[in-house]
Design an enzyme around this catalytic site. Structure first.
Site, PDB file in Angstrom:
ATOM      1  N   LYS A   1       0.842  -1.190   0.000  1.00 66.41           N
ATOM      2  CA  LYS A   1       0.000   0.000   0.000  1.00 66.41           C
ATOM      3  C   LYS A   1       0.883   1.248   0.000  1.00 66.41           C
ATOM      4  O   LYS A   1       1.948   1.244   0.623  1.00 66.41           O
ATOM      5  CB  LYS A   1      -0.888   0.024   1.254  1.00 66.41           C
TER       6      LYS A   1
ATOM      7  N   GLY B   1      -7.952   4.822   1.125  1.00 69.28           N
ATOM      8  CA  GLY B   1      -9.211   4.667   0.417  1.00 69.28           C
ATOM      9  C   GLY B   1      -9.103   3.809  -0.835  1.00 69.28           C
ATOM     10  O   GLY B   1      -9.890   3.950  -1.750  1.00 69.28           O
TER      11      GLY B   1
ATOM     12  N   LYS C   1      -0.129  -8.471   5.503  1.00 70.03           N
ATOM     13  CA  LYS C   1      -0.738  -9.746   5.137  1.00 70.03           C
ATOM     14  C   LYS C   1      -2.068  -9.408   4.457  1.00 70.03           C
ATOM     15  O   LYS C   1      -2.800  -8.546   4.918  1.00 70.03           O
ATOM     16  CB  LYS C   1      -0.969 -10.565   6.410  1.00 70.03           C
TER      17      LYS C   1
ATOM     18  N   LYS D   1     -18.474   3.441  -1.262  1.00 66.56           N
ATOM     19  CA  LYS D   1     -19.515   2.810  -0.458  1.00 66.56           C
ATOM     20  C   LYS D   1     -20.879   3.090  -1.071  1.00 66.56           C
ATOM     21  O   LYS D   1     -21.125   4.194  -1.577  1.00 66.56           O
ATOM     22  CB  LYS D   1     -19.470   3.365   0.970  1.00 66.56           C
TER      23      LYS D   1
ATOM     24  N   GLU E   1      -6.801   2.190   8.567  1.00 67.72           N
ATOM     25  CA  GLU E   1      -6.477   3.622   8.475  1.00 67.72           C
ATOM     26  C   GLU E   1      -7.486   4.471   9.226  1.00 67.72           C
ATOM     27  O   GLU E   1      -8.537   3.975   9.634  1.00 67.72           O
ATOM     28  CB  GLU E   1      -6.344   4.087   7.017  1.00 67.72           C
TER      29      GLU E   1
ATOM     30  N   ARG F   1     -12.158  13.383   9.536  1.00 66.21           N
ATOM     31  CA  ARG F   1     -13.235  14.278   9.084  1.00 66.21           C
ATOM     32  C   ARG F   1     -14.575  13.688   9.515  1.00 66.21           C
ATOM     33  O   ARG F   1     -14.639  12.542   9.962  1.00 66.21           O
ATOM     34  CB  ARG F   1     -13.223  14.348   7.555  1.00 66.21           C
TER      35      ARG F   1
ATOM     36  N   ARG G   1     -26.808   5.349  -0.340  1.00 63.14           N
ATOM     37  CA  ARG G   1     -26.269   6.521  -1.051  1.00 63.14           C
ATOM     38  C   ARG G   1     -26.918   6.574  -2.424  1.00 63.14           C
ATOM     39  O   ARG G   1     -26.738   5.653  -3.236  1.00 63.14           O
ATOM     40  CB  ARG G   1     -24.764   6.399  -1.222  1.00 63.14           C
TER      41      ARG G   1
HETATM   42  C1  MV4 Z   1      -6.745  -4.524   2.590  1.00 66.29           C
HETATM   43  C2  MV4 Z   1      -7.484  -5.598   2.057  1.00 66.29           C
HETATM   44  C3  MV4 Z   1      -7.048  -6.867   2.358  1.00 66.29           C
HETATM   45  N1  MV4 Z   1      -5.954  -7.066   3.134  1.00 66.29           N
HETATM   46  N2  MV4 Z   1      -5.658  -4.759   3.354  1.00 66.29           N
HETATM   47  C4  MV4 Z   1      -9.086  -1.031   0.348  1.00 66.29           C
HETATM   48  C5  MV4 Z   1      -9.343   0.356   0.802  1.00 66.29           C
HETATM   49  C6  MV4 Z   1      -8.311   0.659   1.816  1.00 66.29           C
HETATM   50  N3  MV4 Z   1      -8.839   1.510   2.842  1.00 66.29           N
HETATM   51  C7  MV4 Z   1      -7.903  -0.673   2.335  1.00 66.29           C
HETATM   52  N4  MV4 Z   1      -8.412  -1.646   1.425  1.00 66.29           N
HETATM   53  C8  MV4 Z   1      -8.158  -2.973   1.596  1.00 66.29           C
HETATM   54  N5  MV4 Z   1      -7.084  -3.251   2.357  1.00 66.29           N
HETATM   55  C9  MV4 Z   1      -5.290  -6.006   3.606  1.00 66.29           C
HETATM   56  N6  MV4 Z   1      -4.207  -6.207   4.363  1.00 66.29           N
HETATM   57  C10 MV4 Z   1      -8.602  -5.324   1.276  1.00 66.29           C
HETATM   58  C11 MV4 Z   1      -8.937  -3.999   1.032  1.00 66.29           C
HETATM   59  C12 MV4 Z   1     -10.126  -3.805   0.257  1.00 66.29           C
HETATM   60  C13 MV4 Z   1     -11.232  -3.153   0.785  1.00 66.29           C
HETATM   61  C14 MV4 Z   1     -11.241  -2.621   2.069  1.00 66.29           C
HETATM   62  C15 MV4 Z   1     -12.341  -1.976   2.572  1.00 66.29           C
HETATM   63  C16 MV4 Z   1     -13.472  -1.842   1.790  1.00 66.29           C
HETATM   64  C17 MV4 Z   1     -13.486  -2.328   0.520  1.00 66.29           C
HETATM   65  C18 MV4 Z   1     -12.380  -2.988  -0.007  1.00 66.29           C
HETATM   66  C19 MV4 Z   1     -12.421  -3.509  -1.295  1.00 66.29           C
HETATM   67  C20 MV4 Z   1     -11.336  -4.123  -1.812  1.00 66.29           C
HETATM   68  C21 MV4 Z   1     -10.169  -4.275  -1.035  1.00 66.29           C
END
Ligand code: MV4
Length: 452
Positions: free
Chosen positions: A158, A164, A201, A237, A288, A292, A339
């Site tokens: 990342k 986001g 992971k 969302k 994260e 806001r 939404r």
């Molecule tokens: C991840 C994950 C799987 N494993 N981290 C996407 C948005 C960002 N805020 C973090 N995200 C993700 N992080 C790990 N270690 C999968 C996602 C993710 C996701 C997270 C929240 C809502 C929708 C999502 C859609 C695809 C992937």
């Protein structure tokens, strides 16, 4: 209390802030672009200042133009809403320099949370659970390979400056690591001017669950519990609810207490949201933090009986959490938000234009946050969110029934909207049974396409 507030936003959230100000007896100043001259936030504010041409960079994101309007109107404070300048620490600093109160956290805290890897390490130090991964930024491919081997594939890289869902790469096998790492690095450098990456992971089919908090300057931080936000498409969302069926009272208290303590220790002030992923063992891991008020704040307001925007303003004016938020947060019933976007319900293409007919649903347990109206125009320059329909009930079944009848009675003609999409989601057995994760929409849309 403030005498006068400038609202540095547009659409439904600008109106939402105006509502809070009116209830507090605070005067309001709207800013608007040339495309928003006939908007409701302009109509309902006490004063309005045109700040430039339609393009965001020339108007709502133009810091000198926003500050000039604030100085001309002689306001005490600025509410940034969500998006736009809401998480811009430099803007918050400029406000401070100009002796205008920024309604949000101090710039240093916004900056810390904007650096996702630093935020992650700070949470870890305070005992908030995080996913196994790198300690700090990963310097190069060799180091990345070392971390990946130690936590095991699949992993995700990342961008530290991302968030986001922007600047991420899933790596399933060792042989894909060098290519994916380099690609993510140059993508992050191009998009954010910062190529720093970290690694976690990878969680398969996670749920997205977030906690709402409100904090004041004296160090009081209150958790207003969670929202379930897994129903999303391409990191946008579509539907949120509270409470989450997956979070037990014990988890709620444990996570709430830990994040409150952490945020108190770093001097967090005002509204905040802490995002977690839930894995298939129903364990929660911090990913994260957003500094806001969020789009989906109404579902929390409905179940907790609070006014989070009013709380933001009172706290920014020097008030205490205890003045505006109950000491013991109750969770009354269940709330769902849909939404409503100005876009095609199947193709997801934006749909700007004039609304020719409009009927706003209402009645028991229904709330509609919108700046749309009959004969109003949806400009093509901005976010496609035109309304948030919120249903509250004694339980999830009643909230769903209210949402369904409200969607049936919601008329928007002249443009396409996501209303028909929400009607289909609300009648989907898997959604109704609460069987979903962040992969739900992809599967739902594939299923819908196959049925045609
Ligand atoms: C991840 C994950 C799987 N494993 N981290 C996407 C948005 C960002 N805020 C973090 N995200 C993700 N992080 C790990 N270690 C999968 C996602 C993710 C996701 C997270 C929240 C809502 C929708 C999502 C859609 C695809 C992937």
């Amino acid at each position: 209390m403030f005498r006068k507030i400038l609202i540095a936003n547009r659409g439904e959230i600008a109106l939402r802030v105006i509502c809070a100000c009116k209830e507090l007896g605070v005067r309001t100043v709207a800013i608007y672009s040339e495309a928003d001259r006939n908007s409701l936030h302009v109509r309902f504010a006490d004063e309005a200042v045109c700040i430039g041409p339609p393009r965001l960079a020339d108007s709502y994101l133009n810091i000198p133009a926003v500050i000039s309007a604030a100085e001309i109107a002689n306001v005490d404070a600025i509410h940034p809403g969500y998006g736009l300048l809401s998480e811009n620490a430099n803007f918050a600093e400029v406000c401070e320099t100009c002796h205008i109160k920024f309604i949000g956290p101090p710039p240093e805290v916004t900056r810390l949370m904007g650096e996702k890897e630093k935020a992650r390490m700070a949470m870890k130090k305070a005992g908030v659970p995080i996913l196994p991964g790198s300690e700090g930024v990963v310097a190069n491919e060799d180091e990345a390979l070392e971390w990946a081997r130690s936590v095991g594939f699949p992993v995700i890289v990342k961008a530290s400056a991302g968030g986001g869902g922007r600047g991420m790469r899933v790596i399933r096998e060792e042989k894909d690591l060098p290519g994916s790492f380099k690609a993510a690095q140059s993508e992050a450098a191009a998009a954010f001017g910062n190529g720093d990456l970290y690694m976690e992971k990878f969680v398969e089919r996670p749920r997205h669950i977030e906690f709402q908090v409100m904090a004041d300057k004296s160090g009081t931080v209150r958790s207003l519990h969670e929202r379930e936000c897994s129903i999303q498409r391409r990191h946008q969302k579509l539907l949120e609810e509270s409470p989450s069926l997956q979070v037990t009272p014990e988890m709620r208290k444990q996570i709430g207490d830990t994040i409150s303590q952490m945020l108190s220790s770093i001097g967090y002030v005002n509204a905040g949201t802490i995002e977690f992923l839930m894995d298939q063992d129903r364990k929660l891991y911090f990913i994260e933090m957003n500094t806001r008020i969020q789009v989906e704040h109404p579902v929390t307001e409905m179940v907790t009986g609070t006014d989070l925007v009013k709380a933001q303003i009172v706290i920014a004016a020097g008030g205490k959490v205890d003045d505006v938020i109950p000491k013991v947060i109750e969770q009354r019933g269940h709330a769902i938000e849909c939404r409503i976007n100005a876009e095609h319900p199947e193709k997801f293409t934006p749909s700007a234009g004039k609304i020719t007919a409009f009927n706003a649903p209402g009645g028991t347990g229904i709330r509609l946050d919108t700046a749309a109206y009959a004969e109003g125009v949806i400009p093509p320059y901005y976010d496609s969110l035109i309304a948030k329909l919120i249903a509250h009930g004694r339980d999830r079944a009643e909230a769903m029934a209210r949402m369904q009848r409200a969607l049936d009675m919601f008329v928007v003609e002249g443009i396409h909207t996501s209303i028909p999409l929400h009607r289909r989601i609300l009648s989907d057995p898997e959604f109704r049974e609460g069987k979903f994760d962040t992969g739900y929409m992809e599967r739902f849309l594939a299923k819908s396409a196959a049925a045609k």
